[in-house]
Motif scaffolding. Sequence first.
Motif, mmCIF file in Angstrom:
data_model
loop_
_atom_site.group_PDB
_atom_site.id
_atom_site.type_symbol
_atom_site.label_atom_id
_atom_site.label_comp_id
_atom_site.label_asym_id
_atom_site.label_seq_id
_atom_site.Cartn_x
_atom_site.Cartn_y
_atom_site.Cartn_z
ATOM 1 N N TYR A 145 3.128 12.990 -1.096
ATOM 2 C CA TYR A 145 4.297 12.579 -0.318
ATOM 3 C C TYR A 145 3.964 12.494 1.172
ATOM 4 C CZ TYR A 145 7.820 12.719 -4.040
ATOM 5 O OH TYR A 145 8.575 12.441 -5.164
ATOM 6 N N ASP A 146 3.189 13.464 1.668
ATOM 7 C CA ASP A 146 2.804 13.455 3.084
ATOM 8 C C ASP A 146 1.975 12.216 3.413
ATOM 9 O OD1 ASP A 146 4.103 15.767 3.856
ATOM 10 O OD2 ASP A 146 2.389 17.077 3.434
ATOM 11 N N LEU A 152 4.287 9.308 3.687
ATOM 12 C CA LEU A 152 5.065 9.385 4.933
ATOM 13 C C LEU A 152 4.231 8.978 6.142
ATOM 14 C CD1 LEU A 152 7.063 12.665 4.279
ATOM 15 C CD2 LEU A 152 8.061 10.399 4.689
ATOM 16 N N ARG A 153 2.957 9.339 6.140
ATOM 17 C CA ARG A 153 2.089 8.965 7.271
ATOM 18 C C ARG A 153 1.861 7.460 7.341
ATOM 19 N NH1 ARG A 153 -0.933 13.614 5.462
ATOM 20 N NH2 ARG A 153 -0.509 15.405 6.824
ATOM 21 N N LEU A 154 2.049 6.774 6.220
ATOM 22 C CA LEU A 154 1.880 5.321 6.197
ATOM 23 C C LEU A 154 3.153 4.580 6.630
ATOM 24 C CD1 LEU A 154 -0.142 5.027 2.871
ATOM 25 C CD2 LEU A 154 -1.003 4.660 5.188
ATOM 26 N N GLU A 155 4.138 5.332 7.101
ATOM 27 C CA GLU A 155 5.382 4.791 7.652
ATOM 28 C C GLU A 155 6.104 3.870 6.657
ATOM 29 O OE1 GLU A 155 4.419 2.967 11.362
ATOM 30 O OE2 GLU A 155 3.811 4.850 12.296
ATOM 31 N N PRO A 156 6.609 4.457 5.574
ATOM 32 C CA PRO A 156 7.343 3.664 4.581
ATOM 33 C C PRO A 156 8.697 3.236 5.123
ATOM 34 C CG PRO A 156 7.537 5.994 4.083
ATOM 35 C CD PRO A 156 6.571 5.896 5.234
ATOM 36 N N ASN A 157 9.399 2.402 4.360
ATOM 37 C CA ASN A 157 10.738 2.009 4.792
ATOM 38 C C ASN A 157 11.670 3.224 4.741
ATOM 39 O OD1 ASN A 157 12.015 2.303 2.162
ATOM 40 N ND2 ASN A 157 11.059 0.374 1.566
ATOM 41 N N ALA A 158 12.838 3.071 5.319
ATOM 42 C CA ALA A 158 13.753 4.208 5.484
ATOM 43 C C ALA A 158 14.121 4.853 4.155
ATOM 44 C CB ALA A 158 15.011 3.750 6.216
ATOM 45 N N LYS A 180 11.020 12.946 1.803
ATOM 46 C CA LYS A 180 11.389 14.214 2.454
ATOM 47 C C LYS A 180 12.276 15.064 1.552
ATOM 48 C CE LYS A 180 11.042 12.127 7.042
ATOM 49 N NZ LYS A 180 11.807 11.580 8.199
ATOM 50 N N LYS A 181 13.217 14.412 0.886
ATOM 51 C CA LYS A 181 14.124 15.130 -0.015
ATOM 52 C C LYS A 181 13.366 15.763 -1.181
ATOM 53 C CE LYS A 181 17.922 14.179 -3.241
ATOM 54 N NZ LYS A 181 18.795 13.109 -3.790
ATOM 55 N N ARG A 182 12.490 14.975 -1.814
ATOM 56 C CA ARG A 182 11.758 15.478 -2.972
ATOM 57 C C ARG A 182 10.772 16.585 -2.562
ATOM 58 N NH1 ARG A 182 14.134 14.308 -7.618
ATOM 59 N NH2 ARG A 182 12.191 15.070 -8.567
ATOM 60 N N LYS A 183 10.180 16.465 -1.387
ATOM 61 C CA LYS A 183 9.284 17.510 -0.878
ATOM 62 C C LYS A 183 10.028 18.837 -0.766
ATOM 63 C CE LYS A 183 6.736 17.513 2.665
ATOM 64 N NZ LYS A 183 6.246 17.316 4.045
ATOM 65 N N LYS A 184 11.222 18.789 -0.179
ATOM 66 C CA LYS A 184 12.022 20.006 -0.001
ATOM 67 C C LYS A 184 12.374 20.637 -1.341
ATOM 68 C CE LYS A 184 14.180 18.846 4.436
ATOM 69 N NZ LYS A 184 15.465 18.494 5.113
ATOM 70 N N MET A 185 12.707 19.779 -2.324
ATOM 71 C CA MET A 185 13.055 20.290 -3.651
ATOM 72 C C MET A 185 11.876 21.035 -4.271
ATOM 73 S SD MET A 185 15.204 17.059 -5.206
ATOM 74 C CE MET A 185 15.140 17.712 -6.872
ATOM 75 N N THR A 241 0.812 -1.211 0.000
ATOM 76 C CA THR A 241 0.000 0.000 0.000
ATOM 77 C C THR A 241 0.845 1.260 0.000
ATOM 78 O OG1 THR A 241 -1.682 -1.190 1.262
ATOM 79 C CG2 THR A 241 -1.908 1.188 1.131
ATOM 80 N N THR A 242 1.819 1.335 0.901
ATOM 81 C CA THR A 242 2.675 2.516 1.000
ATOM 82 C C THR A 242 3.435 2.741 -0.300
ATOM 83 O OG1 THR A 242 2.950 2.094 3.356
ATOM 84 C CG2 THR A 242 4.488 3.616 2.347
ATOM 85 N N ALA A 243 3.905 1.659 -0.902
ATOM 86 C CA ALA A 243 4.673 1.770 -2.145
ATOM 87 C C ALA A 243 3.834 2.405 -3.246
ATOM 88 C CB ALA A 243 5.174 0.406 -2.585
ATOM 89 N N PHE A 244 2.548 2.074 -3.317
ATOM 90 C CA PHE A 244 1.688 2.656 -4.349
ATOM 91 C C PHE A 244 1.589 4.171 -4.176
ATOM 92 C CE2 PHE A 244 -0.288 -1.719 -4.552
ATOM 93 C CZ PHE A 244 0.200 -2.006 -5.806
ATOM 94 N N TRP A 245 1.393 4.619 -2.940
ATOM 95 C CA TRP A 245 1.327 6.059 -2.679
ATOM 96 C C TRP A 245 2.664 6.717 -3.017
ATOM 97 C CZ3 TRP A 245 -2.850 8.925 -1.843
ATOM 98 C CH2 TRP A 245 -4.026 8.287 -1.412
#
Length: 321
Positions: free
Chosen positions: A269-270, A273-279, A286-291, A232-236
């Motif tokens: 992206y948020d 992140l709320r679905l607690e993806p792997n590291a 987070k990196k792409r959000k900042k960009m 599920t997280t991977a799809f998001w």
Amino acid sequence: MKTVITDCRRNFARLYADQQVNGNLSAFEYVKTLEQEEGLTGGKNDFHNFATELARADYYEAACEVLRQGVAVYQNDTDLLADYILYAYKCGKLDIAKEKFVHLKEIDRVDWTWRSFVFSIDYYIELLQGQKGDERKTTQSTIEELIEEFKKYLKDDEKAYLAESDYLEAIGKYDDALAVLKKVVDDGIVKVCTQCCLRYIDRSLSKGNYNAVSVYAKKGIAMAEEQESVETTAFWYFWALAEDHKWFNENLSVDDPDKASARRVIKLYDTALRLEPNAGYAANCKKRKKMIMSFAGIESPKEDTTPDMSQLLDIIKQANS
């Protein structure tokens, strides 16, 4: 003296964890002693689980030793035979791999599990490397026969189509491999086929087909709602990544980037992140959000530092104690 295999498994898990932290060879030394542990006892699942853990740590020879003893007890267990075929090949025991496949092939397909088919197909795909002429044709024919039997006997298992995709990629038919995955999802051949959908997304992303990634990510999320899945997280994440690429392609050359679309990508992206993806996924989100925020000129929301009521009560209690 007979040894219960679950005891061996616990010993290995403890030593392997210690080896990973301290960099010693305690687990490596332990697995070498398994050859002296004649007469291992336990259920067939115990043999399978321990062999799988050993193989996951790249101790294929030790896994084969465990399986040798497991198959001696459970002679026609198709999972143990399938494990043995693949792990024996992985550590160069080619005669054993061939012998166990011959044994497995004699067992009625009704008793085969997905591992029986997948590991057998993986084994033959490995054999393809370096083969030519009639030998290669024979191996391909065997793989194709196994794939068709897989579809016939385990109709609702999407792994048959993943195996077919693996095979087609192995012989260089990449477009056909992609078409197999797409057809499974589009035609509903298997109702819940999140793994096929995820692989189709991954291959489409590598080709730069971002529209397909977005479309099939949404299909994957819908399927995951019917049968909750780790994907599920991977799809998001992949949906956000596709929209991210599309946004940059459309906005890199403009003076005033589209903030509304940027916020939509950030929201995706948020959600991931709320679905607690792997590291790895989390760091990239987070990196792409900042960009995006930096390029679009969107300020990060200020964190609310006001404590909520429960926090206030805790502070008061601590002050009065």
